[in-house]
Design an enzyme around this catalytic site. Structure first.
Site, PDB file in Angstrom:
ATOM      1  N   TRP A 102       0.833  -1.216   0.000  1.00  0.00           N
ATOM      2  CA  TRP A 102       0.000   0.000   0.000  1.00  0.00           C
ATOM      3  C   TRP A 102       0.857   1.252   0.000  1.00  0.00           C
ATOM      4  O   TRP A 102       0.534   2.218  -0.697  1.00  0.00           O
ATOM      5  CB  TRP A 102      -1.015  -0.030   1.146  1.00  0.00           C
ATOM      6  CG  TRP A 102      -2.076  -1.059   0.890  1.00  0.00           C
ATOM      7  CD1 TRP A 102      -2.322  -2.180   1.615  1.00  0.00           C
ATOM      8  CD2 TRP A 102      -3.005  -1.085  -0.212  1.00  0.00           C
ATOM      9  NE1 TRP A 102      -3.346  -2.898   1.033  1.00  0.00           N
ATOM     10  CE2 TRP A 102      -3.784  -2.251  -0.080  1.00  0.00           C
ATOM     11  CE3 TRP A 102      -3.255  -0.243  -1.298  1.00  0.00           C
ATOM     12  CZ2 TRP A 102      -4.792  -2.602  -0.987  1.00  0.00           C
ATOM     13  CZ3 TRP A 102      -4.255  -0.584  -2.207  1.00  0.00           C
ATOM     14  CH2 TRP A 102      -5.021  -1.748  -2.046  1.00  0.00           C
ATOM     15  N   ASP A 172      -2.086   6.557   6.309  1.00  0.00           N
ATOM     16  CA  ASP A 172      -3.105   5.672   5.755  1.00  0.00           C
ATOM     17  C   ASP A 172      -3.410   4.631   6.835  1.00  0.00           C
ATOM     18  O   ASP A 172      -2.628   3.713   7.068  1.00  0.00           O
ATOM     19  CB  ASP A 172      -2.586   4.993   4.484  1.00  0.00           C
ATOM     20  CG  ASP A 172      -3.597   4.007   3.886  1.00  0.00           C
ATOM     21  OD1 ASP A 172      -4.649   3.782   4.503  1.00  0.00           O
ATOM     22  OD2 ASP A 172      -3.305   3.465   2.796  1.00  0.00           O
ATOM     23  N   LYS A 196     -12.609  -1.975   5.668  1.00  0.00           N
ATOM     24  CA  LYS A 196     -11.837  -2.892   6.498  1.00  0.00           C
ATOM     25  C   LYS A 196     -12.418  -2.917   7.913  1.00  0.00           C
ATOM     26  O   LYS A 196     -12.801  -3.953   8.415  1.00  0.00           O
ATOM     27  CB  LYS A 196     -10.362  -2.497   6.541  1.00  0.00           C
ATOM     28  CG  LYS A 196      -9.737  -2.134   5.178  1.00  0.00           C
ATOM     29  CD  LYS A 196      -9.545  -3.337   4.283  1.00  0.00           C
ATOM     30  CE  LYS A 196      -9.223  -3.026   2.828  1.00  0.00           C
ATOM     31  NZ  LYS A 196      -8.172  -2.114   2.501  1.00  0.00           N
TER      32      LYS A 196
HETATM   33  C1  LIG Z   1      -7.554  -1.538   1.187  1.00  0.00           C
HETATM   34  C2  LIG Z   1      -6.506  -0.521   1.376  1.00  0.00           C
HETATM   35  C3  LIG Z   1      -6.337   0.545   0.481  1.00  0.00           C
HETATM   36  C4  LIG Z   1      -7.177   0.712  -0.773  1.00  0.00           C
HETATM   37  O1  LIG Z   1      -8.482   0.994  -0.478  1.00  0.00           O
HETATM   38  P1  LIG Z   1      -9.543   1.250  -1.655  1.00  0.00           P
HETATM   39  O2  LIG Z   1     -10.783   1.569  -0.887  1.00  0.00           O
HETATM   40  O3  LIG Z   1      -9.631   0.005  -2.469  1.00  0.00           O
HETATM   41  O4  LIG Z   1      -9.073   2.404  -2.455  1.00  0.00           O
HETATM   42  C5  LIG Z   1      -5.346   1.466   0.740  1.00  0.00           C
HETATM   43  N1  LIG Z   1      -4.554   1.357   1.827  1.00  0.00           N
HETATM   44  C6  LIG Z   1      -4.680   0.347   2.703  1.00  0.00           C
HETATM   45  C7  LIG Z   1      -3.777   0.277   3.878  1.00  0.00           C
HETATM   46  C8  LIG Z   1      -5.663  -0.618   2.509  1.00  0.00           C
HETATM   47  O5  LIG Z   1      -5.802  -1.626   3.387  1.00  0.00           O
END
Ligand SMILES: *Cc1c(COP(=O)(O)O)cnc(C)c1O
Length: 360
Positions: A102, A172, A196
């Site tokens: 990521w 993030d 998530k």
């Molecule tokens: C799932 C995830 C993303 C991407 O998320 P989207 O909603 O598909 O854009 C980005 N960063 C992390 C840490 C993730 O777990």
């Protein structure tokens, strides 16, 4: 009806009481005669749902008053571009810490807008740890420092908050937000896709310090400009209304449970059960450095990958689903987000024990 224990990395398990409440309210929300999906985002009903969701999130995370909370669309991945567009503020570079797939994607998008300094990377160790802050090379001229505080694929989590001095720290936190308290004031911006640990896919939450917004690049699309969205209560365009509603129910569920300190205790108990089992076993192995292991995403491998398909098949037959690891890591991955009950984790460990006995 029968429900499985769903170990998916995302979209992922939601608390059962939340799903039940959403089902009860599906046709008629609080006597409005409408489903939340059918409401105008400008009507008084939805405005109250939106306001309650924001105030409950502020309470849970103890978000200081000088931070805006935005409910946006586009997923966490849209933020990979929105962050440089909004936060460069005339500067020409940003620092990124590369801890996994990521981070790497965030770096890739940022490179379209500025010079990226990779301040530290764990790529050489196949992303199995968080580089120690003493090894970071931060640049005082950077517009911000970006970290991925939980790497969903590698299962690597920051259990400490980096010190970036006066340079804003951007995180993030998609896959571990609300799994424990965080000191929001240490960050310039925190963002998370909802699917998530918060709610349905389609909602992205951004928590941003208000002095950092208002200087977006001239080319920034209006819907992606934090200042425009903040000035319009995230309603410059139609927000993901149903996602905000379900997220709001999840926030209430967390408050009822006792808040994030309590949630953290439960998450420590759940993840320890799996890690303790992995560590005493010669059959299973966790690739991640002990001090950096994620409480949310637990990758592990079996003694031989020729057993992977039998493991998945037998697990599935017991109602333990979505355990296949990411193709870049292999093996298995158990995602044990807030909504995964302790019973699910116990059932998983019990199954792992039996499988080891049979094949070990
Ligand atoms: C799932 C995830 C993303 C991407 O998320 P989207 O909603 O598909 O854009 C980005 N960063 C992390 C840490 C993730 O777990």
């Amino acid at each position: 009806m029968s429900r499985v224990f769903n170990f998916s990395a995302g979209p992922a398990v939601l608390p059962e009481p939340v799903l039940e409440q959403a089902a009860r309210e599906m046709l008629d929300w609080h006597g409005s005669g409408m489903s939340v999906m059918e409401m105008s985002h400008r009507g008084k009903e939805f405005i109250s749902i939106h306001a309650d969701a924001e105030s409950d999130l502020r309470e849970l995370l103890a978000i200081p008053a000088n931070y805006k909370v935005l409910f946006l669309q586009g997923g966490a991945a849209a933020q990979f571009a929105m962050i440089p567009l909004n936060l460069l503020r005339g500067k020409t570079s940003a620092d990124y810490v590369n801890t996994g797939q990521w981070s790497k994607k965030a770096i890739g998008d940022a490179k379209k807008y500025c010079k990226v300094n990779v301040a530290a990377s764990s790529e050489a160790s196949s992303y199995t740890c968080v580089p120690k802050q003493s090894e970071w090379k931060l640049h005082p001229d950077a517009a911000y420092v970006h970290v991925t505080t939980n790497e969903t694929i590698g299962g690597v989590e920051f259990h400490w908050t980096p010190d970036t001095g006066s340079v804003p720290l951007v995180a993030d936190a998609s896959s571990h937000i609300l799994s424990r308290p965080i000191d929001v004031a240490r960050y310039g911006l925190i963002y998370a896709g909802a699917q998530k640990n918060i709610g349905p896919a389609g909602l992205t939450i951004v928590i941003v310090r208000d002095d950092l917004i208002g200087e977006a690049a001239a080319t920034t699309p209006s819907v992606f400009d934090y200042k425009i969205q903040a000035d319009n209560d995230s309603m410059y365009n139609t927000p993901p209304t149903y996602g905000i509603y379900v997220a709001g129910l999840v926030f209430q569920w967390l408050k009822k449970l006792g808040g994030l300190k309590k949630m953290e205790e439960i998450n420590i108990a759940k993840s320890s059960l799996v890690y303790d089992y992995l560590d005493q076993s010669e059959f299973y192995r966790s690739p991640v450095a002990k001090e950096d292991r994620s409480r949310m995403n637990i990758p592990f491998t079996l003694k031989s990958d020729s057993l992977d398909s039998a493991f998945l098949k037998e697990a599935e037959a017991r109602g333990l689903t979505q355990l296949k690891g990411h193709r870049s890591v292999g093996g298995m991955r158990a995602s044990v987000y807030n909504a995964m009950p302790m019973e699910g984790v116990q059932a998983l460990v019990e199954f792992m024990r039996e499988f080891e006995k049979k094949h070990g």
